[in-house]
Motif scaffolding. Sequence first.
Motif, short mmCIF file in Angstrom:
data_model
loop_
_atom_site.label_atom_id
_atom_site.label_comp_id
_atom_site.label_asym_id
_atom_site.label_seq_id
_atom_site.Cartn_x
_atom_site.Cartn_y
_atom_site.Cartn_z
N LYS A 101 0.65 -1.24 0.10
CA LYS A 101 0.09 0.14 0.01
C LYS A 101 0.80 1.47 0.00
N THR A 102 2.03 1.10 0.63
CA THR A 102 3.06 2.39 0.66
C THR A 102 4.08 2.27 -0.38
N ALA A 103 4.34 1.19 -1.20
CA ALA A 103 5.33 0.90 -1.75
C ALA A 103 5.87 2.02 -2.85
N GLY A 104 4.94 2.77 -3.26
CA GLY A 104 5.12 3.75 -4.23
C GLY A 104 5.08 5.14 -3.74
N SER A 105 5.05 5.24 -2.59
CA SER A 105 5.16 6.65 -1.88
C SER A 105 6.11 7.30 -2.27
N PRO A 106 7.44 6.93 -2.21
CA PRO A 106 8.58 7.68 -2.65
C PRO A 106 8.71 8.07 -4.16
N VAL A 107 8.12 7.39 -5.19
CA VAL A 107 7.84 7.62 -6.40
C VAL A 107 6.78 8.92 -6.43
N VAL A 108 5.54 8.72 -5.83
CA VAL A 108 4.67 9.84 -5.79
C VAL A 108 5.14 11.10 -5.21
N SER A 109 5.87 11.01 -4.13
CA SER A 109 6.33 12.45 -3.69
C SER A 109 7.53 12.89 -4.55
N THR A 110 8.39 12.19 -5.03
CA THR A 110 9.25 12.80 -6.01
C THR A 110 8.81 13.15 -7.27
N ILE A 111 7.92 12.45 -7.95
CA ILE A 111 7.17 13.18 -8.96
C ILE A 111 6.25 14.41 -8.44
N LYS A 112 5.99 14.33 -7.31
CA LYS A 112 4.95 15.81 -7.11
C LYS A 112 6.04 16.93 -7.07
N TYR A 113 7.27 16.56 -6.18
CA TYR A 113 8.15 17.93 -6.03
C TYR A 113 9.09 18.00 -6.93
N PHE A 114 9.33 16.97 -7.74
CA PHE A 114 10.59 17.05 -8.81
C PHE A 114 10.26 16.59 -10.04
N ARG A 115 9.12 17.00 -10.42
CA ARG A 115 8.46 16.48 -11.83
C ARG A 115 9.66 16.92 -13.10
N ASP A 116 10.12 18.02 -12.70
CA ASP A 116 10.86 18.77 -13.81
C ASP A 116 12.15 17.72 -14.22
N GLU A 117 12.63 16.98 -12.91
CA GLU A 117 13.72 16.04 -13.01
C GLU A 117 13.46 14.84 -13.80
N TYR A 118 12.10 14.40 -13.56
CA TYR A 118 11.59 13.14 -14.51
C TYR A 118 11.62 13.67 -15.88
N ASN A 119 11.11 14.99 -16.04
CA ASN A 119 10.92 15.29 -17.67
C ASN A 119 12.28 15.62 -18.29
N ALA A 120 13.28 15.95 -17.55
CA ALA A 120 14.52 16.20 -18.26
C ALA A 120 15.17 14.69 -18.50
N HIS A 121 14.88 13.65 -17.50
CA HIS A 121 15.52 12.18 -18.03
C HIS A 121 14.52 11.76 -19.09
N VAL A 122 13.27 12.07 -19.27
CA VAL A 122 12.43 11.25 -20.20
C VAL A 122 12.78 12.25 -21.34
N GLN A 123 12.58 13.68 -21.55
CA GLN A 123 12.53 14.20 -22.77
C GLN A 123 13.67 14.72 -23.15
N GLU A 124 14.77 15.15 -22.43
CA GLU A 124 16.13 15.78 -22.67
C GLU A 124 16.95 14.59 -22.62
N LYS A 125 16.79 13.44 -22.33
CA LYS A 125 17.69 12.33 -21.95
C LYS A 125 18.89 13.04 -21.07
N ARG A 126 18.58 13.73 -20.04
CA ARG A 126 19.81 14.57 -19.18
C ARG A 126 19.42 14.21 -17.82
N CYS A 127 20.26 14.02 -16.99
CA CYS A 127 20.28 13.90 -15.46
C CYS A 127 20.62 15.19 -14.92
N PRO A 128 19.59 16.08 -14.45
CA PRO A 128 19.97 17.55 -13.86
C PRO A 128 21.19 17.27 -12.77
N ALA A 129 21.13 16.35 -11.98
CA ALA A 129 22.31 16.25 -10.92
C ALA A 129 23.40 15.56 -11.18
N GLY A 130 23.34 15.11 -12.62
CA GLY A 130 24.55 14.43 -13.19
C GLY A 130 25.17 13.14 -12.53
#
Length: 640
Positions: free
Chosen positions: A548-577
């Motif tokens: 029931k809580t397995a996806g909690s870290p995924v949901v919270s990181t998408i909620k607060y850091f969706r731009d990082e997910y977009n960078a990985h998916v769309q720009e094929k770039r990791c902002p943190a390097g």
Amino acid sequence: MERNVKKFTSRADLQEARYNFVSTLNRQKKKVLICAETGCVAGGSLEIYDKLKSLCRERGIDCAVELGRELEKKDRPVEIMGKESIGIKKSGCHGFCEMGPLIRIEPAGWLFLKVKLEDCQEILETSIVGDRPVERLLFRQGGATYPTRKEIPFYQKQIGLVRAQSGESDAESIEEYIAGGGYAALEKALFEFSPERICREICEAGLRGRGGGGFPTGRKWDQVRLQDEPVRYVVCNGDEGDPGAFMDRSIMEGDPHRLLEGMIVAGVATGAREGFIYVRAEYPLAIRRLNNALRQAEKYGLLGEHILGTDFPFTIHINQGAGAFVCGEGSALTASIEGNRGMPRVKPPRTVEQGLFGKPTVLNNVETFANVPVIINMTAAEYRKIGTVDSPGTKIFSLTGNVRHTGLIEVPMGTTLREIVFDIGGGIKNDRAFKAVQIGGPSGGCLTGEHLDLPLDFESLKKVGAIIGSGGLVVMDEDTCMVDVARFFMKFTQNESCGKCVPCREGTRAMLGILERIVEGRGEPKDIDLLLELEDTISATSLCGLGKTAGSPVVSTIKYFRDEYNAHVQEKRCPAGTCEALKTIYIDAPLCRGCARCSRVCPVGAISGEVKQTFIIDVTKCIKCKACLATCKFGAIKEG
């Protein structure tokens, strides 16, 4: 050889023994408290303990006073009025774990950090025989020196309730626990309180389970007390499985009798006659200390038949777990104790109705039980003055990650994240920027800069979609990739899934596969929304709390850091390097001297340019062999 002791057959026996133990302790003009918790032991603290005792004996200093010897003699005053001594003790955790091995010397309060075996002679001469601290072993920060524990900023906003004696006394001595007021709560429970009043006192104190769920402890006890079934059990969950968490371990290692006392009081309150401690086998020191504490309590008559001369019997058993994270769930834990595979079952019936061996069961974690003697001794009203209205008392957190000062802390409920990270933890390492904190382990979520002034209590965290969990705090700086953090916790949860229910078994596998594709640069635009859809299904249909809580870290990181997910998916770039597959090799133009060395070593011809001009790397051809990185003498070729 173990010493014979007088078994307590009445309340008066225990009170007389406490007087004697306190009197003996008062003969120790100095106390040398050497941290003997797992971290410090790994750093050599037991060798330091042996060395200091040996050096004291060579100097003719009495450092072997054994509490309890006076009980074997009829002439108590003679024993108590013996010569003064030095108390050298194996204490529990001092909290400031990264600075271990730690030694504190009382009554001065000096705290020595990162002590080595070769420091023992100087400590003896300067601080045990002499009366000065060893300056080079003291804590320093910002040009200031802090000789005593209470002066060090790490301890300033902490309060010791559950950890009041951990680090303050001998972790292997029941006599020192009794001298510090130990088993006084059991006295009250047996001779002053009824079972109903004990449950009411815990309810009025507002104690909520410290294992993650935050369920009212007194209400749970009362539900077991009111069951018609005469056989009941008390079970302690010591299967601490969150990455980076070691709160329960520190209690079991440093103050085991506090746990035992809380469990016995729970037995009195609920009518249970038998208790079980389920502790992970990866905690060998905790298991040894618990077994030692059980033997001591049994010898003094604080466990077994007719405790303190009453008709109340109680025994405690230790069961070692194999490290399955799912066994932190109540029904999986009780199944494991019964000898079955640790897997959760459908509820109802609940554990309070049909738990261990199908009988009504009180199930709490180590820290929850350790709060019980505190509440009984200080009263519910006084306990409620600490913490918040809805979350009274304190919480123990393990503070780890990219923070200057890591360790174990105990703070009032409602302490803000800012106070913990910056006041207690000293801020972010290497003056990097704060990015996030993962709270609650694999079942928890991320808190960000906007949450720094959020009070850490059950209700406040619930409002932002996070949980306290068992109390792990992993601090992350600006160089942390939040997508990879989500992948790490999902991999942990997927590995630990028991596989009983399809949503958890297959759903976590699917989510992990998506996250791995994203960090490898193979993510697709639809993946982010697919992760959220999968999490919604898994949380709604899984059998137990793990799913029931397995996806909690995924949901919270998408909620607060969706731009990082977009960078990985769309720009094929990791902002943190930090994602290896998304790193690129490039040439920093102002630093390039045009020497052409890099182009000559490139095996695929990805580097081009004219001599004495700036060279460039074709990222479509580069195979990231890093041969150019090793060749460039000017630091012009970089990775990121």
